[in-house]
Design a protein around this motif. Structure first.
Motif, PDB file in Angstrom:
ATOM      1  N   ALA A   1     -51.998 -19.662  28.721  1.00 16.09           N
ATOM      2  CA  ALA A   1     -53.265 -19.902  28.027  1.00 16.09           C
ATOM      3  C   ALA A   1     -54.199 -20.727  28.909  1.00 16.09           C
ATOM      4  O   ALA A   1     -55.383 -20.381  29.063  1.00 16.09           O
ATOM      5  CB  ALA A   1     -53.019 -20.602  26.696  1.00 16.09           C
TER       6      ALA A   1
ATOM      7  N   ILE B   1     -58.041 -20.864  28.128  1.00 13.88           N
ATOM      8  CA  ILE B   1     -57.978 -21.024  26.672  1.00 13.88           C
ATOM      9  C   ILE B   1     -57.058 -22.198  26.368  1.00 13.88           C
ATOM     10  O   ILE B   1     -55.946 -22.285  26.896  1.00 13.88           O
ATOM     11  CB  ILE B   1     -57.449 -19.740  26.001  1.00 13.88           C
ATOM     12  CG1 ILE B   1     -58.389 -18.570  26.299  1.00 13.88           C
ATOM     13  CG2 ILE B   1     -57.279 -19.939  24.495  1.00 13.88           C
ATOM     14  CD1 ILE B   1     -57.826 -17.216  25.943  1.00 13.88           C
TER      15      ILE B   1
ATOM     16  N   LEU C   1     -54.762 -23.972  23.701  1.00 17.01           N
ATOM     17  CA  LEU C   1     -54.048 -23.806  22.440  1.00 17.01           C
ATOM     18  C   LEU C   1     -53.570 -25.165  21.954  1.00 17.01           C
ATOM     19  O   LEU C   1     -53.149 -26.001  22.751  1.00 17.01           O
ATOM     20  CB  LEU C   1     -52.833 -22.882  22.616  1.00 17.01           C
ATOM     21  CG  LEU C   1     -53.115 -21.425  22.962  1.00 17.01           C
ATOM     22  CD1 LEU C   1     -51.806 -20.684  23.193  1.00 17.01           C
ATOM     23  CD2 LEU C   1     -53.913 -20.751  21.873  1.00 17.01           C
TER      24      LEU C   1
ATOM     25  N   GLU D   1     -50.614 -24.224  17.241  1.00 12.78           N
ATOM     26  CA  GLU D   1     -50.692 -22.804  17.595  1.00 12.78           C
ATOM     27  C   GLU D   1     -49.491 -22.385  18.435  1.00 12.78           C
ATOM     28  O   GLU D   1     -48.894 -21.321  18.188  1.00 12.78           O
ATOM     29  CB  GLU D   1     -51.993 -22.516  18.361  1.00 12.78           C
ATOM     30  CG  GLU D   1     -53.231 -22.571  17.504  1.00 12.78           C
ATOM     31  CD  GLU D   1     -54.495 -22.479  18.322  1.00 12.78           C
ATOM     32  OE1 GLU D   1     -55.328 -21.603  18.021  1.00 12.78           O
ATOM     33  OE2 GLU D   1     -54.656 -23.285  19.269  1.00 12.78           O
TER      34      GLU D   1
ATOM     35  N   LEU E   1     -48.267 -12.371  20.835  1.00 11.85           N
ATOM     36  CA  LEU E   1     -49.613 -12.820  21.210  1.00 11.85           C
ATOM     37  C   LEU E   1     -50.673 -11.797  20.808  1.00 11.85           C
ATOM     38  O   LEU E   1     -51.722 -12.158  20.267  1.00 11.85           O
ATOM     39  CB  LEU E   1     -49.690 -13.103  22.710  1.00 11.85           C
ATOM     40  CG  LEU E   1     -48.963 -14.362  23.191  1.00 11.85           C
ATOM     41  CD1 LEU E   1     -48.884 -14.392  24.716  1.00 11.85           C
ATOM     42  CD2 LEU E   1     -49.653 -15.613  22.663  1.00 11.85           C
TER      43      LEU E   1
ATOM     44  N   TYR F   1     -54.348 -13.087  20.291  1.00 13.88           N
ATOM     45  CA  TYR F   1     -54.497 -13.715  21.601  1.00 13.88           C
ATOM     46  C   TYR F   1     -54.356 -12.654  22.702  1.00 13.88           C
ATOM     47  O   TYR F   1     -53.495 -12.753  23.580  1.00 13.88           O
ATOM     48  CB  TYR F   1     -53.454 -14.815  21.787  1.00 13.88           C
ATOM     49  CG  TYR F   1     -53.528 -15.930  20.788  1.00 13.88           C
ATOM     50  CD1 TYR F   1     -54.567 -16.847  20.807  1.00 13.88           C
ATOM     51  CD2 TYR F   1     -52.541 -16.071  19.815  1.00 13.88           C
ATOM     52  CE1 TYR F   1     -54.633 -17.882  19.890  1.00 13.88           C
ATOM     53  CE2 TYR F   1     -52.599 -17.107  18.886  1.00 13.88           C
ATOM     54  CZ  TYR F   1     -53.646 -18.007  18.932  1.00 13.88           C
ATOM     55  OH  TYR F   1     -53.696 -19.032  18.021  1.00 13.88           O
ATOM     56  N   LYS F   2     -55.209 -11.653  22.663  1.00 15.48           N
ATOM     57  CA  LYS F   2     -55.076 -10.516  23.579  1.00 15.48           C
ATOM     58  C   LYS F   2     -55.273 -10.903  25.040  1.00 15.48           C
ATOM     59  O   LYS F   2     -54.574 -10.400  25.912  1.00 15.48           O
ATOM     60  CB  LYS F   2     -56.035  -9.412  23.163  1.00 15.48           C
ATOM     61  CG  LYS F   2     -55.615  -8.807  21.847  1.00 15.48           C
ATOM     62  CD  LYS F   2     -56.482  -7.664  21.421  1.00 15.48           C
ATOM     63  CE  LYS F   2     -55.865  -7.117  20.151  1.00 15.48           C
ATOM     64  NZ  LYS F   2     -56.770  -6.538  19.260  1.00 15.48           N
ATOM     65  N   LYS F   3     -56.203 -11.791  25.317  1.00 13.42           N
ATOM     66  CA  LYS F   3     -56.447 -12.222  26.704  1.00 13.42           C
ATOM     67  C   LYS F   3     -55.225 -12.965  27.248  1.00 13.42           C
ATOM     68  O   LYS F   3     -54.796 -12.701  28.373  1.00 13.42           O
ATOM     69  CB  LYS F   3     -57.686 -13.127  26.764  1.00 13.42           C
ATOM     70  CG  LYS F   3     -57.900 -13.836  28.082  1.00 13.42           C
ATOM     71  CD  LYS F   3     -58.883 -13.131  28.948  1.00 13.42           C
ATOM     72  CE  LYS F   3     -59.249 -13.948  30.179  1.00 13.42           C
ATOM     73  NZ  LYS F   3     -58.512 -13.623  31.355  1.00 13.42           N
ATOM     74  N   ILE F   4     -54.662 -13.853  26.441  1.00 11.37           N
ATOM     75  CA  ILE F   4     -53.470 -14.581  26.879  1.00 11.37           C
ATOM     76  C   ILE F   4     -52.312 -13.611  27.076  1.00 11.37           C
ATOM     77  O   ILE F   4     -51.565 -13.711  28.044  1.00 11.37           O
ATOM     78  CB  ILE F   4     -53.084 -15.695  25.882  1.00 11.37           C
ATOM     79  CG1 ILE F   4     -54.217 -16.711  25.743  1.00 11.37           C
ATOM     80  CG2 ILE F   4     -51.798 -16.397  26.334  1.00 11.37           C
ATOM     81  CD1 ILE F   4     -54.018 -17.712  24.622  1.00 11.37           C
TER      82      ILE F   4
END
Length: 93
Positions: free
Chosen positions: A27, A32, A34, A38, A73, A78-81
Protein backbone atom coordinates in the motif's frame (compact mmCIF):
# COMPACT_ATOMS: atom_id res chain seq x y z
CA UNK A 1 -3.03 -23.52 13.83
CA UNK A 2 -2.46 -22.98 10.14
CA UNK A 3 0.95 -23.88 8.77
CA UNK A 4 2.70 -22.31 5.78
CA UNK A 5 5.08 -24.02 3.39
CA UNK A 6 7.73 -21.45 2.46
CA UNK A 7 9.45 -21.19 -0.91
CA UNK A 8 12.48 -23.04 0.43
CA UNK A 9 10.32 -25.91 1.71
CA UNK A 10 10.33 -24.99 5.41
CA UNK A 11 7.02 -25.24 7.26
CA UNK A 12 6.22 -22.41 9.69
CA UNK A 13 3.24 -21.15 11.65
CA UNK A 14 0.86 -18.75 9.90
CA UNK A 15 1.53 -15.25 11.24
CA UNK A 16 -1.05 -12.56 10.67
CA UNK A 17 1.62 -9.90 11.25
CA UNK A 18 3.40 -11.06 8.08
CA UNK A 19 0.25 -10.51 6.02
CA UNK A 20 -0.36 -7.08 7.53
CA UNK A 21 3.25 -6.01 6.98
CA UNK A 22 3.32 -7.24 3.39
CA UNK A 23 0.02 -5.59 2.46
CA UNK A 24 0.98 -2.42 4.32
CA UNK A 25 4.27 -2.20 2.45
CA UNK A 26 2.53 -2.69 -0.90
CA UNK A 27 0.00 0.00 0.00
CA UNK A 28 2.78 2.42 0.93
CA UNK A 29 4.59 1.63 -2.34
CA UNK A 30 1.30 2.41 -4.13
CA UNK A 31 1.07 5.76 -2.36
CA UNK A 32 -1.92 4.64 -0.29
CA UNK A 33 -2.00 4.80 3.50
CA UNK A 34 -4.02 2.03 5.18
CA UNK A 35 -5.05 2.22 8.81
CA UNK A 36 -4.25 -0.56 11.26
CA UNK A 37 -7.98 -1.40 11.28
CA UNK A 38 -8.05 -1.73 7.48
CA UNK A 39 -4.99 -3.99 7.56
CA UNK A 40 -6.60 -6.06 10.30
CA UNK A 41 -9.82 -6.48 8.27
CA UNK A 42 -7.82 -7.50 5.19
CA UNK A 43 -5.82 -10.04 7.17
CA UNK A 44 -8.95 -11.47 8.83
CA UNK A 45 -10.55 -11.98 5.41
CA UNK A 46 -7.39 -13.66 4.07
CA UNK A 47 -7.21 -16.00 7.06
CA UNK A 48 -10.94 -16.86 6.90
CA UNK A 49 -10.62 -17.74 3.23
CA UNK A 50 -7.63 -20.01 3.80
CA UNK A 51 -9.23 -21.69 6.84
CA UNK A 52 -12.39 -22.28 4.80
CA UNK A 53 -10.34 -24.14 2.18
CA UNK A 54 -7.63 -25.80 4.31
CA UNK A 55 -9.24 -26.10 7.74
CA UNK A 56 -8.14 -24.56 11.04
CA UNK A 57 -5.08 -26.82 11.29
CA UNK A 58 -4.41 -27.04 7.56
CA UNK A 59 -1.30 -26.41 5.54
CA UNK A 60 -1.13 -23.69 2.90
CA UNK A 61 1.69 -22.20 0.85
CA UNK A 62 3.10 -18.73 0.33
CA UNK A 63 1.89 -19.01 -3.26
CA UNK A 64 -1.69 -19.68 -2.16
CA UNK A 65 -1.57 -16.89 0.41
CA UNK A 66 -0.43 -14.40 -2.24
CA UNK A 67 -3.33 -15.38 -4.48
CA UNK A 68 -5.82 -15.02 -1.64
CA UNK A 69 -4.39 -11.61 -0.71
CA UNK A 70 -4.81 -10.34 -4.28
CA UNK A 71 -8.39 -11.63 -4.40
CA UNK A 72 -9.30 -10.13 -1.02
CA UNK A 73 -7.78 -6.76 -1.92
CA UNK A 74 -9.77 -6.66 -5.17
CA UNK A 75 -12.99 -7.68 -3.44
CA UNK A 76 -12.51 -4.99 -0.79
CA UNK A 77 -11.98 -2.29 -3.42
CA UNK A 78 -8.21 -1.95 -3.15
CA UNK A 79 -7.57 -2.68 -6.83
CA UNK A 80 -4.44 -0.52 -7.13
CA UNK A 81 -2.85 -2.17 -4.10
CA UNK A 82 -3.83 -5.62 -5.44
CA UNK A 83 -2.20 -4.88 -8.79
CA UNK A 84 0.98 -3.53 -7.22
CA UNK A 85 1.13 -6.39 -4.69
CA UNK A 86 0.78 -8.94 -7.50
CA UNK A 87 3.50 -7.26 -9.58
CA UNK A 88 5.90 -7.01 -6.63
CA UNK A 89 5.40 -10.64 -5.65
CA UNK A 90 5.77 -11.78 -9.25
CA UNK A 91 9.15 -10.06 -9.33
CA UNK A 92 10.36 -12.01 -6.29
CA UNK A 93 10.35 -15.38 -8.04
Amino acid sequence: MLKVVKRDGRVTDYKKENIMTSVGNSANDSGIQLTHKELDLIEESVEKTIVKVRGQDGITSTYEIRGVIVRVLREMGYKKIAKDFYEQEKGRK
